[in-house]
Design an enzyme around this catalytic site. Structure first.
Site, PDB file in Angstrom:
ATOM      1  N   ASP A 253      69.154  25.733  10.645  1.00  0.00           N
ATOM      2  CA  ASP A 253      70.338  25.316   9.882  1.00  0.00           C
ATOM      3  C   ASP A 253      70.757  26.480   8.996  1.00  0.00           C
ATOM      4  OD1 ASP A 253      72.261  23.638   8.255  1.00  0.00           O
ATOM      5  OD2 ASP A 253      71.373  22.072   9.479  1.00  0.00           O
ATOM      6  N   HIS A 276      72.417  28.598  10.990  1.00  0.00           N
ATOM      7  CA  HIS A 276      73.857  28.352  10.949  1.00  0.00           C
ATOM      8  C   HIS A 276      74.571  29.372  10.081  1.00  0.00           C
ATOM      9  CE1 HIS A 276      73.509  23.806  12.165  1.00  0.00           C
ATOM     10  NE2 HIS A 276      72.997  24.632  13.061  1.00  0.00           N
TER      11      HIS A 276
END
Length: 433
Positions: A253, A276
């Site tokens: 993430d 991410h």
């Protein structure tokens, strides 16, 4: 014989000072030989009054009360040592917001129980994105260092959360954040590993001057069908002064993602895998609320095998807030095999294009520098290696791209999209239409 032995044990127990719990010891700062013998004599940090506690016998042996006792003993100028080769299980929520000049030397493993039923009912709750945590640290002059591991024991959480979304308004399955500070000043974390947080790894709330150096953040799932979801490396809420250096993150993430009302950010020598991206935001989530991120400088960052690289993100949709992202520099950034190497996303979170057009973001994006960024995209977005699309309800100005050398396996020349940006961005770009 048994009665005699019992009498000896009782006499020994009663001989302990009343302020020392069984299995603990307090070593004065001037007893250097004793400090060395337990690994508390450090080359960098001056010797301090040092407290040790018993380790857990197994993963069901909760030493939360021992840990809290030791924190009180180490407060105001002391150090708590968690010894190498030992495991300390925390099974109860802990409020540590009273700290003043304390060190925690983590050489062993500090691990949380995975009793989901208990933690769902017993935690510290924050309305911002429905966040919870096992514990919270607050006060001033807090230093955590060592070569040990802070372990969130997240696999059971990943398994039971599978298929859910943290930002789903109907979600009631809350997962604890591994390390949270609240109303803290001068927090330093150095050398440790943060492993398998059930949710975000670090969240700083109303905190000033926090620094991380030489830290490894790792979140992974041993279940091939379940991801370690929402395990962000760094998140913030109302923070002034955040420094992250020489740190590695492998998490699935956001690698680094300061949020509402964060300023004076410095990042140097950050390595991110399977992430991410290094994101400014998201901000502008809550109706009528003004958010900002400003004065951020990031250099020498490596982003590998991720969804995003250098990203700015803001909410759109009905009943969102407004604000600004300003004075942000990304410099000397290596990006490899990443879907969106450079992106301005003002249509976050999973808002469809119709709603985004009807209720566009109201977050202004100004004074942004992307300089000396090189590497490759994954090709997922074709030849597009940068997408800077400004909301029609926002001002996006003084955005500069220079020394951009990112290629795509989908072909050449690579494409840069810019929509709604005021003025030149320094490189050739085309409209998404």
């Amino acid at each position: 014989m048994r009665l005699a032995a019992l009498s000896i044990l009782l006499a020994a127990a009663s001989a302990l000072p009343s302020h020392i719990i069984p299995g603990a010891q307090i070593i004065p700062a001037n007893d250097k030989s004793a400090l060395k013998s337990i690994g508390a004599h450090h080359q960098i940090y001056p010797d301090r009054r040092t407290i040790t506690i018993r380790a857990s016998k197994n993963e069901d042996d909760d030493i939360s009360s021992d840990f809290l006792w030791a924190i009180h003993q180490a407060n105001h100028g002391g150090r708590l040592l968690l010894e190498k080769g030992k495991t300390y299980m925390i099974g109860k929520k802990l409020d540590l917001t009273f700290l003043d000049d304390i060190e925690v030397q983590l050489e062993g493993q500090l691990k949380f129980t995975n009793n989901i039923t208990y933690w769902q009912a017993n935690n510290f709750y924050y309305s911002f994105q429905k966040s919870i945590t096992f514990w919270r640290w607050g006060g001033q002059d807090i230093k955590i260092f060592g070569k040990g591991t802070l372990d969130g024991n997240g696999q059971k959480w990943y398994d039971e959360f599978s298929g859910s979304q943290i930002l789903d308004p109907d979600n009631t399955f809350y997962r604890p954040i591994l390390f949270l500070t609240e109303n803290a000043t001068r927090v330093s974390v150095e050398g440790i590993t943060q492993l398998n947080s059930p949710c975000w790894t670090n969240f700083f709330v109303r905190t000033n001057d926090v620094s991380f150096d030489d830290v490894f953040i790792h979140a992974y799932s041993t279940n091939a069908s379940v991801d370690a979801a929402n395990t962000d490396g760094f998140d913030t809420l109302s923070v002034d002064g955040l420094r992250v250096t020489n740190t590695r993150v492998d998490n699935g993430d956001d690698c680094f993602s300061p949020k509402s009302n964060t300023s004076h950010i410095f990042v140097q020598n950050l390595w991110c895998n399977n992430s991410h991206g290094v994101s400014m935001g998201s901000i502008g989530q809550y109706s009528g609320v003004m958010d900002f991120i400003e004065n951020a400088y990031m250099e020498n960052v490596t982003l590998l095998n991720g969804q995003n690289g250098a990203r700015l993100k803001a909410w759109a949709g009905e009943d969102v807030g407004y604000g600004r992202i300003t004075n942000v520099t990304y410099r000397n950034i290596q990006i490899q095999n990443t879907d969106n190497p450079i992106v301005l996303d003002q249509c976050y979170f999973d808002v469809n294009s119709t709603e985004c057009a009807k209720y566009p973001s109201q977050v202004n994006v100004t004074n942004i520098v992307f300089d000396n960024i090189w590497g490759t995209s994954s090709g997922k977005e074709g030849k597009v290696i940068a997408d800077l699309t400004c909301s029609p309800n926002a001002v996006c100005s003084n955005i500069s791209l220079s020394r951009i050398d990112v290629t795509s396996p989908a072909g050449s020349p690579p494409e840069i999209i810019c929509d709604g940006i005021q003025g030149s961005i320094g490189v050739n770009c085309t409209s998404s239409t």
